[in-house]
Every structure is written in structure tokens, then in C-alpha cells.
Design an enzyme around this catalytic site. Structure first.
Site: not given
Length: 187
Positions: A20, A66, A112
């Protein structure tokens, strides 16, 4: 002309070198390639430099993935950068490991970070570079996969693939998105 290059990721040692954080890794490599140093400023770490005659502001948001849109909107406005001169660097499970896909706009595809950026900017019409992290995970284990570290064989190839991504960013800044797309998509 000024460009905002945004590497998406999560802050903290537990997220370092996870899939990520591919956007952070590319941003770090880009900054190093132009001799720029990161300093902590509002909403993230910022590095400023030049790619030939183009000014770049490289952002690694500290807002966690996010809520990345808060940082992107703030720095876009502060630096007076057009939407088309933003390039978001993001991981993508829909692409094989190390694949690069540049796009002028598009949906968040369930990411997100991209979703929040679109909400904060009021548009999905901002360029992005998607870096493939693969999708070798059992059904329902996507979060563990993207927050996990690269496999040993991927770690061997990762520096080379990040270098290709950095070259794609440099091309986009100097020659435009269409040229970068032609030269690096599916490479």
C-alpha cells in the site's frame, strides 16, 4: 510551470515497505533522483526541486491513505497548481506486480485514497500513475495483502520497477501525460 506529485501511503514503521506504500516508495526515489530532501510540513512531508526546467512539489501525505484528499487539496491550493498538473502515485491490485498504468482520470476502483482525493477535489479528473502490486490473495483478504510486505522475489525486482515508475513521472512532467502513457503503459 509547477507540478504536484503525490505519493500515497501510510505513515509509521508498521506500514514501511508494504504494498500500500508503493506511492511513498516512488516519491522517495523521485526526490532522491533530483536531489530533493523531504521536510515535514502541514499535512505531510514535502520535497521541492526541479526536473530540468519544471518545478515539482513532491508530497507524501501524513493523513493516512483514506484521508489523502485533505493534503492534496491543501497543497494544490497553497502552491496554486492546476488539477491537470497533479500526478498521484498509487498502488493497484488490478495490475500485475511492477506494471505501470498512467491515466488522465478515472474512477477510484475501490481505492480509498483515490476516493478521498476525488471527494476533496470535487473531481476525478486528475492524472494518476498506478503501480501494480498484484492480487495473489485469497478472497476476503485484500486488506491484509495490501498492508503486507512484498514477497522476496518481488523485493529483488522492486528497485528496478520503481526506477521505471520514476522515469515515467519524469517523462510526464517534461513531455506530458500522453507521451508518458505511450512510453510506459504496459511496459
Amino acid at each position: 510551470m509547477k507540478h504536484l506529485i503525490v505519493g500515497l501511503g501510510n505513515i509509521g514503521a508498521e506500514y514501511c515497505e508494504t504494498r500500500h506504500n508503493a506511492g511513498f516508495m516512488i516519491a522517495d526515489a523521485l526526490a532522491e533522483s533530483i536531489g530533493a530532501q523531504f521536510a515535514t510540513e502541514r499535512y505531510g512531508d514535502i520535497a521541492r526541486g526541479r526536473i530540468k526546467n519544471q518545478q515539482v512539489v513532491i508530497l507524501k501525505p501524513s493523513t493516512y491513505m483514506n484521508l489523502s484528499g485533505n493534503a492534496v487539496r491543501y497543497w494544490k491550493d497553497k502552491e496554486n497548481i492546476e488539477l491537470s498538473d497533479i500526478l498521484v502515485l498509487v498502488d493497484d491490485i488490478a495490475l500485475p506486480f511492477g506494471a505501470i498504468r498512467l491515466k488522465p482520470s478515472g474512477s477510484d476502483a475501490g481505492h480509498n485514497g483515490l476516493k478521498n482525493i476525488a471527494e476533496m477535489l470535487g473531481s476525478q479528473a486528475y492524472p494518476r500513475l498506478r503501480f501494480g502490486v498484484g492480487n495473489d490473495f485469497p478472497r476476503g483478504c485484500q486488506i491484509d495483502y495490501v498492508l503486507g510486505r512484498f514477497k522476496p522475489e518481488e523485493r529483488k525486482e522492486l528497485p528496478e520497477r520503481i526506477d521505471v515508475a520514476v522515469e515515467a513521472v519524469r517523462t510526464e512532467v517534461l513531455s506530458g501525460l500522453q507521451t508518458a502513457m505511450c512510453g510506459f503503459n504496459n511496459k
